[in-house]
Write a protein that holds these residues in place. Structure first.
Motif, PDB file in Angstrom:
ATOM      1  N   SER A 155      43.538 -11.135 -36.062  1.00 13.99           N
ATOM      2  CA  SER A 155      43.163 -12.477 -36.470  1.00 13.99           C
ATOM      3  C   SER A 155      41.835 -12.181 -36.981  1.00 13.99           C
ATOM      4  O   SER A 155      41.136 -11.300 -36.695  1.00 13.99           O
ATOM      5  N   PHE A 156      41.505 -13.172 -38.072  1.00 14.95           N
ATOM      6  CA  PHE A 156      40.542 -12.907 -38.683  1.00 14.95           C
ATOM      7  C   PHE A 156      39.365 -14.179 -38.709  1.00 14.95           C
ATOM      8  O   PHE A 156      38.382 -14.242 -39.250  1.00 14.95           O
ATOM      9  N   TYR A 157      39.747 -15.103 -37.937  1.00  9.40           N
ATOM     10  CA  TYR A 157      38.837 -16.312 -37.964  1.00  9.40           C
ATOM     11  C   TYR A 157      37.620 -16.199 -37.329  1.00  9.40           C
ATOM     12  O   TYR A 157      36.566 -16.803 -37.332  1.00  9.40           O
ATOM     13  N   HIS A 158      37.509 -15.177 -36.601  1.00  6.17           N
ATOM     14  CA  HIS A 158      36.311 -14.789 -35.657  1.00  6.17           C
ATOM     15  C   HIS A 158      35.419 -13.991 -36.491  1.00  6.17           C
ATOM     16  O   HIS A 158      34.306 -13.275 -35.876  1.00  6.17           O
ATOM     17  N   ASN A 159      35.687 -13.586 -37.756  1.00  2.75           N
ATOM     18  CA  ASN A 159      35.159 -12.402 -38.811  1.00  2.75           C
ATOM     19  C   ASN A 159      34.766 -11.245 -37.891  1.00  2.75           C
ATOM     20  O   ASN A 159      33.633 -10.771 -37.927  1.00  2.75           O
ATOM     21  N   PRO A 160      35.928 -10.519 -37.510  1.00  2.00           N
ATOM     22  CA  PRO A 160      35.515  -9.151 -37.165  1.00  2.00           C
ATOM     23  C   PRO A 160      35.012  -8.357 -37.836  1.00  2.00           C
ATOM     24  O   PRO A 160      35.060  -8.321 -39.159  1.00  2.00           O
ATOM     25  N   GLN A 161      34.020  -7.569 -37.275  1.00  2.00           N
ATOM     26  CA  GLN A 161      33.309  -6.370 -38.319  1.00  2.00           C
ATOM     27  C   GLN A 161      33.899  -4.866 -38.112  1.00  2.00           C
ATOM     28  O   GLN A 161      33.507  -4.280 -38.935  1.00  2.00           O
ATOM     29  N   THR A 162      34.625  -4.751 -36.869  1.00  2.00           N
ATOM     30  CA  THR A 162      35.096  -3.230 -36.785  1.00  2.00           C
ATOM     31  C   THR A 162      36.429  -3.540 -36.346  1.00  2.00           C
ATOM     32  O   THR A 162      37.018  -4.579 -35.629  1.00  2.00           O
ATOM     33  N   ILE A 163      37.116  -2.347 -36.163  1.00  2.00           N
ATOM     34  CA  ILE A 163      38.378  -2.306 -35.692  1.00  2.00           C
ATOM     35  C   ILE A 163      38.295  -2.482 -34.318  1.00  2.00           C
ATOM     36  O   ILE A 163      39.020  -3.186 -33.405  1.00  2.00           O
ATOM     37  N   ALA A 164      37.418  -1.980 -33.544  1.00  2.00           N
ATOM     38  CA  ALA A 164      37.157  -2.365 -32.069  1.00  2.00           C
ATOM     39  C   ALA A 164      37.091  -3.893 -31.815  1.00  2.00           C
ATOM     40  O   ALA A 164      37.695  -4.124 -30.710  1.00  2.00           O
ATOM     41  N   GLU A 165      36.296  -4.672 -32.518  1.00  2.00           N
ATOM     42  CA  GLU A 165      36.372  -6.056 -32.294  1.00  2.00           C
ATOM     43  C   GLU A 165      37.940  -6.671 -32.495  1.00  2.00           C
ATOM     44  O   GLU A 165      38.054  -7.560 -31.721  1.00  2.00           O
ATOM     45  N   MET A 166      38.551  -6.192 -33.461  1.00  2.00           N
ATOM     46  CA  MET A 166      39.869  -6.717 -33.879  1.00  2.00           C
ATOM     47  C   MET A 166      40.610  -6.394 -32.498  1.00  2.00           C
ATOM     48  O   MET A 166      41.466  -7.228 -31.937  1.00  2.00           O
ATOM     49  N   VAL A 167      40.858  -5.064 -31.760  1.00  2.00           N
ATOM     50  CA  VAL A 167      41.425  -4.732 -30.909  1.00  2.00           C
ATOM     51  C   VAL A 167      40.925  -5.614 -29.533  1.00  2.00           C
ATOM     52  O   VAL A 167      41.979  -5.979 -28.920  1.00  2.00           O
ATOM     53  N   ASP A 168      39.489  -5.778 -29.278  1.00  2.00           N
ATOM     54  CA  ASP A 168      39.123  -6.290 -28.360  1.00  2.00           C
ATOM     55  C   ASP A 168      39.735  -8.024 -27.951  1.00  2.00           C
ATOM     56  O   ASP A 168      40.122  -8.485 -27.203  1.00  2.00           O
ATOM     57  N   HIS A 169      39.766  -8.330 -29.502  1.00  2.00           N
ATOM     58  CA  HIS A 169      40.085 -10.015 -29.468  1.00  2.00           C
ATOM     59  C   HIS A 169      41.740 -10.051 -29.250  1.00  2.00           C
ATOM     60  O   HIS A 169      41.927 -10.893 -28.208  1.00  2.00           O
ATOM     61  N   THR A 170      42.577  -8.880 -29.606  1.00  2.00           N
ATOM     62  CA  THR A 170      43.833  -9.113 -29.045  1.00  2.00           C
ATOM     63  C   THR A 170      43.849  -8.832 -27.704  1.00  2.00           C
ATOM     64  O   THR A 170      44.784  -9.430 -27.020  1.00  2.00           O
ATOM     65  N   VAL A 171      43.445  -7.977 -27.314  1.00  2.00           N
ATOM     66  CA  VAL A 171      43.337  -7.587 -25.644  1.00  2.00           C
ATOM     67  C   VAL A 171      43.027  -8.645 -24.860  1.00  2.00           C
ATOM     68  O   VAL A 171      43.661  -8.970 -23.772  1.00  2.00           O
TER      69      VAL A 171
END
Length: 202
Positions: A155-171
Motif C-alpha cells: 500500500s502507498f497511502y502511508h508514503n513508504p520510503q523503503t522496501i522495508a517499510e512496505m514489508v513492515d506495513h503488510t506484516v
C-alpha cells in the motif's frame, strides 16, 4: 491473555516473498507472550538464500520452536495442539492447492488442515501473478473453508520510503488479524486535506 503462550504457526514456502516470513518471525519473537512454531519447505530454503541471503539455520533462530516439513507426526499436526492459528508467508500455489484440496502431503499442508478443521485462523499470503482459474478456484475454496487469502500487496497511502517499510506495513496488518498488539507500523489516522483539515469527501 491465555495461561499458555499465544502460539502462531508460521510456514515459509518456496514462493517469492520470503522476507515476509522472516520479518514475521523477527517481530513476533520480541512480543511477550507469543510463541512461534516454524516450518520451512525444501524449496523455501533456496528462495530464502536467493532473496534474503539467509541460511536455514539463521531463519530458524528467529523461531521459538522449529519443525521439519516432513515430520507429519509433529505436535502441530494434531488438533489437540492449541494455537491461535497459522500464517503461510509466502504461500506458493502448490501449497495453496494442497490446502484447498485437503491433501496434507507434508507438515505445512497438514498443519493448515488442522487449523481449518479446528476453526482457527489461517492466513495464506499467496504469491503469484497473474492468477489462472485454478489459482482463483483454490483461493475460493480456502475462503469458503474459513481461511483468509492475504496477497502481500503493498500500500502507498502511508508514503513508504523503503522496501522495508512496505514489508513492515503488510506484516503489521497480518499480525492485526490475530489481535496481537504491536508498534510495527503507523495506523491510519484519517485523510487530511492539503491545508491540514478534513477533505470532506464521502
Amino acid at each position: 491473555m491465555p495461561d499458555r503462550p499465544q502460539r502462531i504457526v508460521i510456514a515459509i514456502t518456496g514462493a517469492t516473498g520470503a522476507v515476509y516470513g522472516v520479518r514475521l518471525l523477527q517481530v513476533l519473537q520480541h512480543i511477550a507472550g507469543v510463541e512461534t512454531h516454524l516450518v520451512i519447505s525444501d524449496a523455501a530454503v533456496l528462495t530464502l538464500h536467493q532473496e534474503t541471503g539467509l541460511q536455514r539455520r539463521e531463519v530458524e533462530s528467529y523461531a521459538h520452536v522449529v519443525h521439519k516439513v516432513r515430520d507429519v507426526g509433529a505436535a502441530i499436526a494434531s488438533g489437540s495442539f492449541q494455537s491461535e492459528g497459522m500464517i503461510i508467508a509466502p504461500c506458493s500455489m502448490k501449497t495453496l492447492a494442497s490446502v484447498a484440496h485437503g491433501l496434507s502431503d507434508n507438515l505445512i499442508a497438514r498443519a493448515a488442515d488442522v487449523v481449518l478443521k479446528e476453526r482457527r485462523r489461517l492466513v495464506l499470503m499467496v504469491r503469484e501473478t497473474p492468477f489462472n482459474l485454478a489459482h482463483l478456484r483454490n483461493m475460493t475454496a480456502v475462503t469458503e473453508m474459513g481461511g483468509i487469502i492475504f496477497p502481500p500487496l503493498p500500500s502507498f497511502y502511508h508514503n513508504p520510503q523503503t522496501i522495508a517499510e512496505m514489508v513492515d506495513h503488510t506484516v503489521a496488518r497480518v499480525i492485526d488479524l490475530f489481535g496481537i498488539e504491536h508498534a510495527l507500523a503507523p495506523r491510519w489516522a484519517g485523510l487530511k486535506g492539503a491545508a491540514g483539515g478534513d477533505t470532506g469527501q464521502t
